[in-house]
Structure formats: C-alpha cells, structure tokens
Design an enzyme around this catalytic site. Structure first.
Site, short mmCIF file in Angstrom:
data_model
loop_
_atom_site.label_atom_id
_atom_site.label_comp_id
_atom_site.label_asym_id
_atom_site.label_seq_id
_atom_site.Cartn_x
_atom_site.Cartn_y
_atom_site.Cartn_z
N LYS A 45 0.85 -1.19 0.00
CA LYS A 45 0.00 0.00 0.00
C LYS A 45 0.88 1.24 0.00
O LYS A 45 1.92 1.27 0.66
CB LYS A 45 -0.88 -0.02 1.26
CG LYS A 45 -1.78 1.19 1.42
CD LYS A 45 -3.02 1.08 0.56
CE LYS A 45 -3.99 2.21 0.85
NZ LYS A 45 -4.11 3.18 -0.20
N LEU A 75 -5.85 7.46 1.23
CA LEU A 75 -4.55 6.88 1.61
C LEU A 75 -4.51 6.25 2.99
O LEU A 75 -3.63 6.54 3.80
CB LEU A 75 -3.43 7.93 1.50
CG LEU A 75 -2.88 8.21 0.12
CD1 LEU A 75 -1.90 9.38 0.16
CD2 LEU A 75 -2.18 6.99 -0.45
N CYS A 132 -1.95 10.80 -6.22
CA CYS A 132 -2.75 10.57 -5.01
C CYS A 132 -3.99 11.45 -5.08
O CYS A 132 -4.05 12.51 -4.45
CB CYS A 132 -1.95 10.92 -3.76
SG CYS A 132 -0.35 10.12 -3.71
N ASN A 134 -6.99 11.29 -4.02
CA ASN A 134 -8.09 11.22 -3.07
C ASN A 134 -7.76 11.81 -1.70
O ASN A 134 -8.38 11.45 -0.70
CB ASN A 134 -8.55 9.77 -2.92
CG ASN A 134 -9.06 9.23 -4.25
OD1 ASN A 134 -9.70 9.95 -5.00
ND2 ASN A 134 -8.77 7.99 -4.56
N GLY A 251 -5.34 -0.96 -14.98
CA GLY A 251 -6.61 -0.31 -15.30
C GLY A 251 -7.46 -1.16 -16.22
O GLY A 251 -7.08 -1.43 -17.36
#
Length: 313
Positions: A45, A75, A132, A134, A251
């Site tokens: 992660k 995150l 990133c 979000n 994706g």
C-alpha cells in the site's frame, strides 16, 4: 509451453501479474495472501510518513453491471515504518520480488522515507506514487510537471538504484510529451506505472438521488473495466516515448483478454485493482490461465513476442 515471465527494474517475475497498490496490500496478512497466490509479484500500500486512517466510509463501492468502481480512500495505511519492517523480514529468496510504494504528502516526507529505505539497503524496489487523487486539498504531483521534475531531481540521486513512479492518467498528447521529457532525464527511473484511477467521477443512486460514497461530496476515482481504454492509451503513449524504460499497465483488467491488450500496448507487467478487490487473490490463477489460452491460440510463446506490437490503421 507459454512463458508469462517478465523482468521489471532488473527483478525477475515468474509471471506478469501483481496487485495494484492500494488493493489487498495494507496489512501483512493481505501481503501474505498475495505471496501465496498465483501473482508474479506484490506491491505494498502507498505509505505516508505516518499512519493514516483515510477518509470516512463508505469510501469504495463497485458500480452496477461490472463496469468498475469508485473510491475515495484517502490513503489509509500503516505508516512507512510498518512497510519498512515488513521489507526487512521479507524472504527475498522467494520467487516473487517485493515492490514498496511510497506516497509522502510532501517532498520532505518522501525524502525521509526514501532515505530510511536506502539506509536499510534492502533488495526491494521502490515506487514513488505521484498520483494521489483522493487526499482532500492536495493536488496530484503528476499533474504539476515542474513539481514532478523537482521531486525527481531530489529523489532519483538518493535512491540510486532502479525505481519507478506511479502516474495519473493523462488526456492530452502534449502532457504525454511533457511527462516523458521529465522521466527520460533520470537514468535510474526504470519504469512508470499507469494509470492510477481516473479522478473525480461522481456516482449517484437513482432511487435515493444520493451520491454513492461519502468523502469529497461523492467525488472519487474511477477504476475497473470502464477505464481500460484510457489505461491502454497511457501505456502505449509512454511505451512509445520512454525508450530503455518500462511501463507497468494497470486499469480495466478483468480477464486474460484485457491483460493481453495491456501487453500488446507495451506493458512489461500488469497490475489488477478493482477485480482483485471484488474477486480476491484466487483471481490470479484464472487470469493467468485465460492469458495463456489466448497466447496459445495466437501462437505466441512468450509475452516478449507481442509486447508493444499493437498495429495502427
């Protein structure tokens, strides 16, 4: 026999598949499940300097008809020291190489995390996440070309060894050119991973007339099958523009077919996110079998034979 093996940043993978960072990789038991699965590798992660709970729930949902997912995770992770400790005790004699994703909320945080991993002198491969989307109030570094260049100018000499970066999707030819010009400046920047989720989608429930996820007024990153064509375009654009470097495609992979298309577009490895989240790590064996069957039907003995060979009209 069909050979699904590949090499990324000098590390051998028995097959081209691994998890997309963020899925099935926050905790050690999840990473262990990836080790025991049919994947060729695993990535942790994206780590921030300190532990993060992430955004309030609901923050991830699959969308109807299998078209994909929407998320605004924020995150959530255990903090970089957790993944550094994991990397320290990782069995590097295992067939799978270990990739470590770092996503500092500032360049200073990335520097501190990189320095800690460099000092530990481990055989893991670092990937810095420049996408990133979000984190509320934080812009994506991947959309600020000058800031990305400045960050790489600092980080690449510190890392020294081959490393990679995670990129957001780009939608303009000029942006492909600008990003490639930056990436090509750094010799030990060995690969790019693209794409991260397509940012700031909005999913609404028809019956309740309500956004499906809670953070950011319902705005979140789109993943899964509906982003396949954007992902393929980004993979191919960077494959063409980054001679001597590699692209990891991510994706829209739900079966062997999409994996084949990623490799045909130029991917040296293929990561899977939404489908892994929905199906679990047993998925890797299914998709490996499907890719093998497609290659056998087409007469390909290895992924090298068709990588980047997409034809144009």
């Amino acid at each position: 026999m069909v050979d699904l093996s590949t090499t990324i940043a000098g590390a051998h993978l028995d097959n081209v598949f691994f998890n997309a960072s963020g899925v099935w990789c926050q905790h050690e038991e999840e990473l262990q499940a990836l080790l025991e699965s049919g994947s060729g590798s695993l990535i942790t992660k994206s780590a921030t300097y300190e532990h993060r709970e992430g955004n309030p729930s609901p923050r991830y949902l699959p969308l109807p008809s299998g078209i994909g997912s929407i998320n605004s995770m924020g995150l959530p992770n255990e903090g970089y020291e957790y993944y550094l400790n994991y990397a320290r005790k990782f069995d590097y004699t295992h067939a799978k190489p270990l990739f470590i994703s770092l996503s500092g909320l500032s360049l200073a945080d990335n520097v501190k995390m990189v320095e800690a991993f460099v000092q530990a002198n481990l055989p893991c491969i670092l990937e810095v996440n420049f996408s990133c989307p979000n984190v509320p109030g934080k812009p994506q570094l991947g959309y600020d070309i000058d800031a990305m260049d400045a960050a790489l100018a600092t980080l690449a000499p510190l890392i020294k060894k081959p490393f990679g970066i995670k990129l957001p999707p780009y939608f303009d030819i000029a942006h492909f050119d600008q990003v490639a010009a930056v990436v090509n400046k750094y010799d030990n920047l060995a690969y790019v991973t693209c794409i991260n989720s397509v940012g700031n989608g909005l999913a609404i429930d028809l019956d309740t007339e309500t956004a499906l996820i809670k953070p950011k007024d319902g705005f979140g990153g789109l993943g899964g099958l509906m982003v396949l064509n954007t992902a393929l375009a980004n993979v191919n654009a960077f494959y063409r523009r980054l001679p001597g470097k590699q692209v990891i495609g991510v994706g829209g992979v739900v079966s062997g077919k999409e994996a084949f298309l990623h490799i045909l577009a130029g991917a040296s490895a293929v990561q899977i996110g939404t489908q892994l989240k929905e199906e679990g790590p047993a998925m890797f064996d299914r998709i490996k079998k499907e890719l093998t069957e497609i290659m056998e039907k087409k007469g390909y003995k290895s992924v090298e034979e068709f990588r980047g060979k997409v034809k144009t009209l």
